[in-house]
Enzyme design. Structure first.
Site, PDB file in Angstrom:
ATOM      1  N   LYS A  83      92.010  36.616  50.351  1.00 49.68           N
ATOM      2  CA  LYS A  83      91.161  37.789  50.103  1.00 49.68           C
ATOM      3  C   LYS A  83      91.908  39.050  50.519  1.00 49.68           C
ATOM      4  O   LYS A  83      92.373  39.169  51.658  1.00 49.68           O
ATOM      5  CB  LYS A  83      89.895  37.654  50.945  1.00 49.68           C
TER       6      LYS A  83
HETATM    7  C1  E4P Z   1      81.915  38.111  50.306  1.00 52.29           C
HETATM    8  O1  E4P Z   1      83.004  37.896  49.811  1.00 52.29           O
HETATM    9  C2  E4P Z   1      81.661  39.225  51.227  1.00 52.29           C
HETATM   10  O2  E4P Z   1      82.513  39.131  52.320  1.00 52.29           O
HETATM   11  C3  E4P Z   1      80.235  39.263  51.669  1.00 52.29           C
HETATM   12  O3  E4P Z   1      79.413  38.889  50.587  1.00 52.29           O
HETATM   13  C4  E4P Z   1      79.814  40.578  52.287  1.00 52.29           C
HETATM   14  O4  E4P Z   1      78.422  40.600  52.429  1.00 52.29           O
HETATM   15  P1  E4P Z   1      77.650  41.679  53.340  1.00 52.29           P
HETATM   16  O5  E4P Z   1      77.616  42.972  52.619  1.00 52.29           O
HETATM   17  O6  E4P Z   1      76.276  41.096  53.526  1.00 52.29           O
HETATM   18  O7  E4P Z   1      78.422  41.751  54.635  1.00 52.29           O
END
Ligand code: E4P
Length: 214
Positions: A83
């Protein structure tokens, strides 16, 4: 639409691993911190439980550092996806990693322009954060719908992961956009199975069975 779990909690993943509904997992530094463990501990365990893509995030903010971290993460297991934040240095790293055959998930995407750049850099996945857009009064689901339209229009192979999902309503809405994947927090995933009419209907069927002539 494929279902990913948005968690770094191994026990939560175990709860769903044998139901056959979870195809992949996404984590981020916040989710890792919430698990009370380190990324080095949890990612190998998650990769054994879930054979599909498992996203692990870099913490470097320069291209060279990201590529170095990515190479290390990619060695953990074949299904690791790295990521990378949607910043200039991140897109440079995505290009290099794409050429090396390392899969990437460009994260923290909040606009159609960012999504196009990530796809053109060679991202395997791109993650629009719908809940965080809703939080600032924008329409996160609409961004996903627009991305689906643009990616199909220009035949871009990058898959769209609807992220930052907060509710069953979000899941239902992104499903209708044609998004490839939704990454869903455990609480919302548990809620998806439930419907009052299912519970009431089952109770009535069992009551009628008990009262019937056998
Ligand atoms: C996924 O890849 C993200 O890290 C995650 O969905 C972030 O979600 P949030 O906005 O609830 O922290």
């Amino acid at each position: 639409m494929k279902i990913f779990m948005d968690t770094a909690n191994v026990d939560e993943i175990k709860e769903f691993a044998d139901q056959g509904i979870v195809y992949g997992v996404t984590t981020n530094p916040t989710l890792i911190a919430r698990s009370g463990r380190t990324q080095a501990e949890v990612i190998p365990e998650i990769c054994k439980l879930i054979p599909g893509p498992v996203s692990a995030e870099v913490i470097s903010t320069d291209c060279q550092g990201m590529v170095k971290e990515a190479k290390k993460l990619a060695k953990i297991a074949d299904n690791v996806v790295v990521k990378i934040p949607c910043i200039t240095e991140g897109l440079k790293a995505v290009k290099i990693l794409h050429e090396k055959g390392i899969h990437t998930n460009v994260t923290l995407v909040f606009s159609l322009g960012q999504a196009l750049l990530a796809a053109r850099a060679g991202a395997t996945y791109v993650s629009p954060f719908i809940g965080r857009l809703d939080d600032i009064g924008e329409d996160g689901v609409q961004l996903v719908a627009d991305m689906v339209k643009v990616f199909r229009l220009y035949d871009l192979p990058t898959q769209i992961i609807a992220a930052s999902i907060r509710s069953v309503d979000h899941v239902n809405k992104v499903m209708l956009t044609g998004a490839d994947i939704a990454t869903i927090p455990t609480k919302v995933l548990r809620e998806l199975i439930h419907h009052d009419l299912t519970d009431k209907g089952l109770a009535k069927f069992l009551e009628d069975y008990r009262n019937s002539k056998k």
